[in-house]
Structure formats: structure tokens, C-alpha cells
Write an enzyme that holds these catalytic residues in place. Structure first.
Site, PDB file in Angstrom:
ATOM      1  N   VAL A 242      13.170   2.341  -3.971  1.00  0.00           N
ATOM      2  CA  VAL A 242      13.975   3.113  -4.928  1.00  0.00           C
ATOM      3  C   VAL A 242      14.162   2.272  -6.183  1.00  0.00           C
ATOM      4  O   VAL A 242      14.685   1.156  -6.104  1.00  0.00           O
ATOM      5  CB  VAL A 242      15.367   3.449  -4.338  1.00  0.00           C
ATOM      6  CG1 VAL A 242      16.177   4.269  -5.333  1.00  0.00           C
ATOM      7  CG2 VAL A 242      15.230   4.190  -3.018  1.00  0.00           C
TER       8      VAL A 242
ATOM      9  N   LYS B  89      13.347   9.278  -2.172  1.00  0.00           N
ATOM     10  CA  LYS B  89      14.203   8.182  -2.636  1.00  0.00           C
ATOM     11  C   LYS B  89      15.679   8.468  -2.348  1.00  0.00           C
ATOM     12  O   LYS B  89      16.398   7.585  -1.878  1.00  0.00           O
ATOM     13  CB  LYS B  89      13.988   7.954  -4.129  1.00  0.00           C
ATOM     14  CG  LYS B  89      12.629   7.348  -4.435  1.00  0.00           C
ATOM     15  CD  LYS B  89      12.406   7.229  -5.930  1.00  0.00           C
ATOM     16  CE  LYS B  89      11.039   6.618  -6.216  1.00  0.00           C
ATOM     17  NZ  LYS B  89      10.664   6.749  -7.619  1.00  0.00           N
TER      18      LYS B  89
ATOM     19  N   ASP C 226       8.717  13.020  -4.190  1.00  0.00           N
ATOM     20  CA  ASP C 226       8.921  11.588  -4.356  1.00  0.00           C
ATOM     21  C   ASP C 226      10.412  11.268  -4.563  1.00  0.00           C
ATOM     22  O   ASP C 226      10.952  10.348  -3.952  1.00  0.00           O
ATOM     23  CB  ASP C 226       8.079  11.131  -5.563  1.00  0.00           C
ATOM     24  CG  ASP C 226       8.116   9.644  -5.730  1.00  0.00           C
ATOM     25  OD1 ASP C 226       7.744   8.957  -4.755  1.00  0.00           O
ATOM     26  OD2 ASP C 226       8.537   9.168  -6.803  1.00  0.00           O
TER      27      ASP C 226
ATOM     28  N   GLY D 272       6.391   0.667 -12.673  1.00  0.00           N
ATOM     29  CA  GLY D 272       5.522  -0.315 -13.330  1.00  0.00           C
ATOM     30  C   GLY D 272       5.192  -1.440 -12.377  1.00  0.00           C
ATOM     31  O   GLY D 272       6.019  -1.821 -11.541  1.00  0.00           O
TER      32      GLY D 272
ATOM     33  N   THR E 152       0.858  -1.186   0.000  1.00  0.00           N
ATOM     34  CA  THR E 152       0.000   0.000   0.000  1.00  0.00           C
ATOM     35  C   THR E 152       0.899   1.242   0.000  1.00  0.00           C
ATOM     36  O   THR E 152       2.129   1.136   0.019  1.00  0.00           O
ATOM     37  CB  THR E 152      -0.860   0.070   1.274  1.00  0.00           C
ATOM     38  OG1 THR E 152      -0.012   0.404   2.375  1.00  0.00           O
ATOM     39  CG2 THR E 152      -1.543  -1.246   1.563  1.00  0.00           C
TER      40      THR E 152
END
Ligand code: ADP
Ligand code: ASP
Ligand code: MG
Length: 814
Positions: free
Chosen positions: A608, A681, A677, A796, A554
Site C-alpha cells: 500500500v 489495498k 487494485d 514508482g 514479482t
């Protein structure tokens, strides 16, 4: 002559009794047969319960009696629809005398050990009568002989000791003269020299058969039961357990003493003395090979032959400075316990002699404690020793094998496997023979311990992974699919048995302790119970399965708040959710610390670069002694998409919109375009490189305009993009003029991190980055000029799922 014993299940139903009769019929074609039978399955317990009710003035004993009566009459009539009335009448008479005995117990409100033996003897008397009469009625040459006329004991009611001299003489005498081909003997029951009814202890029918086999010096003793031999562990608790082909007498004795109920421990001694092998067979599967117990164990057997367990163990610890060097201290302790007939199952004493710890059965606790307190009253009052410490709700798990002594490292393997699964060992004992290594653990952990050790010692190191997944969106679904298609491969090639035990989304959750079938998980989840984050955690904890792994698929803060609870239960956490690792430094380092403390992995490779092995590579570099000098990376699939599609022929606004529509951005594109975002990372990479850093220390050089940044909603944001088109075209024109491309870059240098849009010249490794590719370059002491570079699709569902999958496998390979 053959001696066969059939246990409670074997004579527990009409169908099984028919099996027994056909086995006996076959054997009797070759030779004479002596068949020892138990009570009908469950009857001994029922008799005992009825007796206790009667003793407690509870009239329900009558309905319990009626149940017992019904079971026997039903079996008799179903076995023999045309049976002579006289047999039924005799059975009813026997049942009537059982009723009278129970009434008597009710009246005097007492159930002494002597009366208890008399009561329990009905079980075997009834079953043997029914079986013998049925065989006779079917024309077989059978007779029933009451074993009470043969087996003579002392008056130690409920577990009497055999007088072998008289018993052997009786048995030899009777069978020398016996004419029938088949003799049915009730097991378990005997008589004292003065003629009182005694029993040989619960499970004692095995013993009856061994006594008869030894007295007659037959070639072998067969114990027929409801499983195909003595198993590597209790098959009811360990699904993967399998029958052991051969065992030495000592191994069998050790396993049965330590809980392998399939054989009553005293059974071994009489046949061992005569060198008679014991064959354990399955009435429900007579063709199965079973287990042979003898002197003759083939040389090359595995060092650990079986794992057994005893529940309801209590540890008593006696300690105090006054114990040191006092001779006779242990003697007094054990004499006290012996007088009270307390069976000591396990003893450990530290070489400091400061404390002594013994394991006993819970039922002996009160007697033992009272006796010890009384016997050491003086020393306790002088504070030479402390009052006895009692610990309950414990179990013993034991490894057994004759050859363990000649193999090193077995106990090391045992305790590390238990430790890895958060099973706390309270006491350890290893006999000098090294045939048994025992550990005392919490009762609630016994199933987990048995299965963990079984994996370790019997399944060629096959490791079972028990996976619990929360979040079944795009990535979660792909992960489940990958697990489903790879399960067989993992078993065959990596010795990993990966099972999904629990699944949840925000509405429902579903579990199956034996593994969900992944073909139709969606419909199972649809029918599942109402889900909650705490509820999911509670259930995982309750299952208490070895190698449990919680997978967070999640992007939810509340889910990540529970990681600590999972780790504290030694449940590994695998997360693609970035929130925990990019939260405040204290939380991140607490999670790392808990992971070490509780020996539970905390893996987040997909935080990452999705499936790219970025964090793993970084960890390996550092673990091998390398030092990170700088990290240069392009880490946002969304921003790559945007800048790869943006030029002077399209509007920036349109490209962003398209990226969102194609699923390349977060629902709120500001998270991506604003750089948060990417900042998260690089923060994670900086932390994994050893930097103590928080998100607000990362310099975020935004390429957005003030209006973009201050927009109040997604709609407003889009409007401001449209209004500021000229700003974005200027960024593009400048890059073009400098023969550069625009890339959103994250950097970590000298303990500082920053993110921002950069003009990248031709020839630079970032220049040709396509689509949603990510790239990470590690400049290190070992790679100072040519960096260690990782590049490939960085977003993806499929690649993210495979990254999660790799983390799970990593736990399996540990
Ligand atoms: P019977 O009534 O035939 O004497 P028991 O119930 O006394 O049968 O013993 C058989 C049972 O022992 C099995 O059903 C199994 O649950 C239990 N058991 C415990 N440990 C083992 C083991 N290591 N191997 C086989 N059975 C075991
Ligand atoms: N019926 C007795 C018991 O249940 C003896 C036996 O089955 O071996 O303990
Ligand atoms: Mg038994």
C-alpha cells in the site's frame, strides 16, 4: 631453553618446512631449542586408512602406502637436492618396515589398538627424521631424539597415560647432557614400561611438547600451527572469527575440550602445574601476535571468550517413574559408562529426577547402549525405567569464559538468538563454575548457530542479513542498487551486514554463500543455473543461513504460494507482491500465524503506497493501544494520473492510453480502472486494522460503463472507452459544476470498505493531490478530528524499492 611444537600443516610441505627451519635457526641464536614435530599433514589419517584397508583384506592399502612413500621421498629430495644417498636409503628402509607392518596386518587381518599405535608412530618418526637430517645437511647444530626413549606411559593403547615420574627424570637427564643447539623430537609417540609403542591420543603432539616444557620448567611453550592463535570460534566455520589475545588456562582447557582442535586438551595440565604460559603462533604468519594462555589474564576481558563446537554427538536419555528418589541410580549409570571407557561429554538431569540425559561421542554409542541396557535390564523389564532413548546427528555448541558467572543474561541472549533462527535446542548444560554454557542442537544447524552466536557476542551486535531476491525487473534492480550503495553505511551506522546471497528471475538463478558482488550481478545472473521457484526455496533452505530473508519482487501468484514454506523454515518474507495479503482471509491469517510461530517476519509495507510508511504507521497506532475509526485514502497512482490529466479538452481514452504508455498502469489497464487494485489495498489496510474481511465484501462503485466492464480484451476496452466518451465527459462536467475534482477514493468505516470515484471539493486534503501521489488519512480514537495523514509519491520503482529496503532493515533492527 625454548620448546616449540610444529603441527601437521607446518611440516606439511617443502615451503612450510623451510619456514620452520628458519624460525628454529633464529631461536637457536639466542638459546637452545627443542622442537616437537607432528607427522606431515594428513599422514596420520592416511596411515590409519591404509591399516584399515589391509585389515579388511583390501589390496588398495598398497597404493595408499605408495602415496605415503611418495610424499615423504618427494619432500626429502625437494628440501635437499644434494642430500647424501645414505639419508635417502635410511628413509627408504624406514618406509620398507612400514610396508612390512601393513603386509602383516593384511595377512593376519587384524588391526589391534597396539598395532595401530605402532602403525601411526611412523608418521612422526618419518617427519622428524626428514627435518633433522635437512637441518644437519644445512650445517645447523641439530639432532633428532626419539621421544619414545623419553616419554613413558601405561599400555592404554591409542591414548596412553603418562608416567610423569619416569618421564620427567628421562627428559631432565637427557637434556642436562644434550650438547646440540637444536633437538628435534617426534610428537605424539611414546613407549610403555614394557617397551611397547604407544601414542598419546590424536592431536597428541601438543601434549608431547607440554610434557617436555613442564619437565624442564622452561619459560614458555610455543605451539606453532596453521592459524594465528585460538580463535573466538573455529575460523573454518565462522569467517568473522578472530584470535583471542589472552586466555586463562581454564578457558583454554574448556574451549579445547569443547572442540577447539587447535590445542589438544591434555596439553594444558602439565604446563598449568608449573605456571608456564602457552603461546599459540602461526607458522604461515610468524609476525601475528597469536594467543597467550596463562594465569595472567588482563582484568577487563569480555565475559564470553570463545564459542566452540563438537560434532557427532549422541544424546542418551534414561527415563521412567521408577527412577525417582532411587539413590545410586546415577552412580550405576556412570560406573557402567566408565567401565566401558565411554567419555561423558555433557549431563543434564531435571530436578524431578524423572530423567537423565547424557551426551557422548557417536563412536561410543554401541558400547554405551549395550552396557546400559544390560545393566538396567531388570528395571527395564519391570517397567521402572524405559529402554534407553537414542538421538543422533547432534552437535554441541558452547560459550566459554571465566567471567560469564558475573554477568547476567548471557544464557538468555544465547538461547533467544538460537531460537530466533529456528535452531531447536535439545539439551542444555551449564557447569557450576559457569565457565561454560552448552547447548545440544542438530548437526545441520551448527554453522548457523556458531555464526549467530558470534554475531551476538563478538561483533558488537553486528547483525548479518542474508537476502534472497526473486524478481529483478524495474523495482528489483533498484533494490539491488540501493543495497549495493548502502552496504558500507549500514555496517558502519546500523551494525547491519547486508548481503545478497541469491538472485533469480523466471529464467535463471545465481547464489554465492559469501555474498554476491553486486557490481556485476546482471552478468552473474545471466550465467546462472536454470531457475525454478521450488529450486530457489530448496537452495535457501540448504544454505541454512542465519537471518535469511526472501524478497518477492514479482506479481506472481505461484511465488506467493510458497511464503508459508519460507516462514516454516524461519525465513523472513518481504513482499511487494500484493497477492498473498489480498487473498482469502484464511491464507492471510495463516501467514501471520506462521510468522509469529516461526519467529520470522512477514513484511509487505510496499503493498500500500509503495515506499510510504502506511502499514508501519497503522501497526504502531494499534500496538500503542489506539483504535482505527475510519480510513480515507487515495491509493492509486494510475487513477490519479488519469484524473489529474483528464478534462474537457482531451478524450478520456487518450489519457488512459498515455498513462499506460508512460508506465503508470498495469499492462491491462482494466485492473486499475476497474478498481480491483485499490480494493486490494484498502482490504489490506482493513485487515491490518483488525477486520476479518474478504475482497468480495468490498463495495466497488465503478465509474466505468457496462460496456467498458464487459469488454473481452484490452483492445475492446479501449474501443469502448472511445465509444463512451460522453459518459466520462458527463462525470467531468458534473464535478466542474460542483467546483470539485474527481478522485478515486478508498474508505474503511465501521468495519465496511468501499472504493469509487468521488467529487472532492476545494479545501479537502485530496483536492490538490498531484501526479502519482497517494494519501492515507487515519481517523482514530487519538486522532478523531485531525487525522494522522501520510502523503507522498505512491508509485514508482525507486520508492517501491526503498519501501522494500526499509522492511529489510526493520528485520535487521529487531
Ligand atoms: P596442527 O596440525 O597444527 O596441530 P590442528 O589441525 O590440530 O593443527 O589445529 C588447528 C586447526 O584447529 C585450525 O586450522 C582450525 O581449523 C581448527 N580450530 C577449531 N577451532 C578453533 C579455534 N577456536 N581457534 C583456532 N583454530 C580452531
Ligand atoms: N599426527 C598426530 C595426529 O594427527 C598427532 C598430532 O598431529 O598432534 O593426530
Ligand atoms: Mg593439533
Amino acid at each position: 631453553m625454548n620448546v616449540l611444537k610444529f603441527g601437521g600443516t607446518s611440516v606439511g610441505s617443502v615451503e612450510n618446512i623451510n619456514r620452520v627451519i628458519s624460525i628454529l635457526e633464529n631461536y637457536s641464536k639466542e638459546d637452545g631449542v627443542i622442537c616437537v614435530v607432528s607427522a606431515v599433514g594428513g599422514i596420520t589419517d592416511k596411515l590409519l586408512k591404509a591399516g584399515e584397508l589391509a585389515q579388511n583384506k583390501n589390496k588398495n592399502y598398497i597404493s595408499d602406502f605408495e602415496t605415503i612413500k611418495g610424499i615423504h621421498l618427494n619432500i626429502l629430495s625437494e628440501l635437499n637436492p644434494k642430500l647424501a644417498q645414505s639419508v635417502k636409503t635410511t628413509l627408504e628402509e624406514k618406509l620398507e618396515s612400514l610396508k612390512s607392518l601393513l603386509d602383516g596386518i593384511y595377512l593376519i587381518n587384524e588391526l589391534s589398538p597396539k598395532t595401530s599405535d605402532k602403525l601411526l608412530s611412523f608418521g612422526e618418526l618419518l617427519s622428524s627424521y626428514i627435518i633433522a637430517e635437512t637441518m644437519k645437511a644445512r650445517g645447523l647444530n641439530a639432532v633428532r631424539k626419539n621421544s619414545q626413549d623419553l616419554i613413558v606411559t601405561n599400555s592404554n593403547f591409542t591414548k596412553a597415560e603418562v608416567n610423569y615420574e619416569l618421564t620427567n627424570a628421562n627428559i631432565k637427564d637427557y637434556f642436562n647432557k644434550a650438547k646440540q643447539r637444536i633437538t628435534i623430537l617426534p610428537g605424539f609417540i611414546s613407549k610403555s614400561q614394557s617397551g611397547e609403542i604407544t601414542t598419546l591420543g590424536r592431536g597428541g603432539s601438543d601434549f608431547t611438547a607440554a610434557i617436555v616444557a613442564a619437565a624442564l620448567k622452561v619459560n614458555r611453550l610455543e605451539i606453532w600451527t596453521d592459524v594465528s592463535g585460538m580463535y573466538t570460534a573455529n575460523p573454518k566455520l565462522v569467517k568473522q572469527a578472530y584470535p583471542i589475545e589472552t586466555l586463562s588456562y581454564q578457558e583454554a582447557m574448556e574451549l579445547s575440550h569443547f572442540g577447539a582442535k587447535v590445542l589438544y586438551p591434555p596439553t594444558v595440565q602439565p604446563v598449568l602445574d608449573q605456571g608456564i604460559p602457552i603461546h599459540i603462533k602461526n607458522t604461515l604468519d610468524p609476525e601475528a601476535v597469536g594467543t597467550i594462555i596463562s594465569d595472567n589474564v588482563n582484568g577487563k576481558t569480555s565475559p564470553v571468550k570463545g564459542i566452540s563446537n563438537i560434532d557427532k554427538i549422541v544424546l542418551l536419555t534414561l527415563q521412567g517413574s521408577g527412577m525417582i528418589g532411587i539413590p545410586g541410580f546415577s552412580k550405576r549409570l556412570f560406573e557402567t559408562l566408565a567401565q566401558e571407557k565411554v567419555n561423558v561429554i555433557l549431563i543434564t538431569q531435571a530436578s524431578s529426577e524423572h530423567s537423565i540425559c547424557i551426551g557422548i561421542d557417536l563412536k561410543d554409542l554401541e558400547r554405551a547402549k549395550t552396557a546400559i541396557d544390560a545393566n538396567f535390564e531388570n528395571e527395564i523389564s519391570l517397567h521402572k525405567i524405559d529402554p534407553i532413548i537414542v538421538e543422533t546427528e547432534l552437535s554441541i555448541v558452547a560459550l566459554v569464559g571465566d567471567q560469564m558467572k558475573s554477568h547476567q543474561g548471557i544464557s538468555g541472549k544465547m538461547f533467544s538468538a538460537l531460537g530466533r533462527n529456528n535452531i531447536n535446542v535439545r539439551a542444555i548444560a551449564q557447569g557450576a563454575s559457569e565457565r561454560n554454557i552448552s547447548a545440544v542442537i542438530a548437526e545441520k544447524d551448527i554453522k548457523k548457530a556458531l555464526n549467530t552466536l558470534h554475531d551476538k557476542f563478538f561483533e558488537g551486535n553486528m547483525k548479518q542479513l542474508n537476502v534472497f531476491i526473486t524478481g529483478v525487473g524495474n523495482v528489483g534492480q533498484r533494490l539491488i542498487e540501493q543495497i549495493r550503495t548502502q552496504q558500507k553505511y549500514l555496517k558502519q551506522n546500523l551494525k547491519i551486514n547486508m548481503r545478497v546471497i541469491g538472485l533469480s528471475n523466471s529464467r535463471t538463478m545465481v547464489f554465492n554463500e559469501h555474498g554476491l558482488s553486486l557490481g556485476d550481478w546482471k552478468s552473474q545472473l545471466g550465467k546462472g543455473e536454470k531457475s525454478s521457484l521450488q529450486g530457489f526455496f530448496d537452495r535457501i533452505k540448504q544454505f541454512n543461513l542465519r537471518n535469511s530473508i526472501f524478497v518477492d519482487v514479482t506479481a506472481n501468484q505461484d511465488v506467493s504460494n510458497l511464503y508459508k514454506d519460507y516462514l516454516r523454515q524461519s525465513i523472513a518474507v518481504v513482499a511487494c507482491n500484493k497477492i498473498a495479503c489480498s487473498s482469502d482471509f484464511k491464507n492471510y491469517s495463516d501467514l501471520k500465524r506462521l510468522s509469529r510461530k516461526y519467529n520470522a517476519e512477514f513484511l509487505f509495507e510496499t503493498n500500500v503506497g509503495a515506499g510510504l510508511p502506511v502499514i508501519d504507521t497503522l501497526n504502531n497506532l494499534i500496538a500503542s493501544g489506539d483504535k482505527i475509526l475510519s480510513i480515507q485514502a487515495v491509493l492509486s497512482g494510475s487513477l490519479n494520473y488519469v484524473f489529474n490529466h483528464f478534462d474537457d479538452t482531451v478524450k478520456f481514452h487518450d489519457v488512459v492510453k498515455q498513462a499506460q504508455e508512460e508506465g503508470y498502469t498495469e499492462p491491462d489497464p482494466r485492473t486499475d480502472l476497474g478498481g480491483v487494485d485499490v480494493a486490494r489495498k484498502i482490504l489490506i489496510l482493513a485487515r491490518e486494522s483488525g477486520a476479518e474481511m474478504d475482497l468480495d465484501a468490498i463495495e466497488n462503485q465503478s465509474f466505468l460503463t457496462k460496456a467498458n466492464l464487459e469488454s473481452k480484451s484490452v483492445d475492446d476496452f479501449y474501443k469502448s472507452l472511445l465509444a463512451d466518451e460522453a459518459h466520462f465527459q458527463r462525470l467531468y462536467a458534473s464535478a466542474k459544476a460542483n467546483k470539485c475534482k474527481l478522485k478515486y477514493v478508498a474508505e474503511f468505516n465501521n468495519g465496511k470498505a468501499k472504493v469509487g470515484l468521488k467529487e472532492i471539493p476545494e479545501g479537502h486534503p485530496f483536492y490538490d493531490l498531484k501526479g502519482k501521489d497517494n494519501i492515507v488519512m487515519f481517523y482514530t480514537q487519538r486522532y478523531p478530528e485531525q487525522p494522522m495523514t501520510i502523503k507522498g509519491a505512491g508509485a514508482g520503482a525507486d520508492v517501491t524499492a526503498s519501501g522494500l529496503f526499509a522492511d529489510i532493515i526493520k528485520i535487521g533492527n529487531d
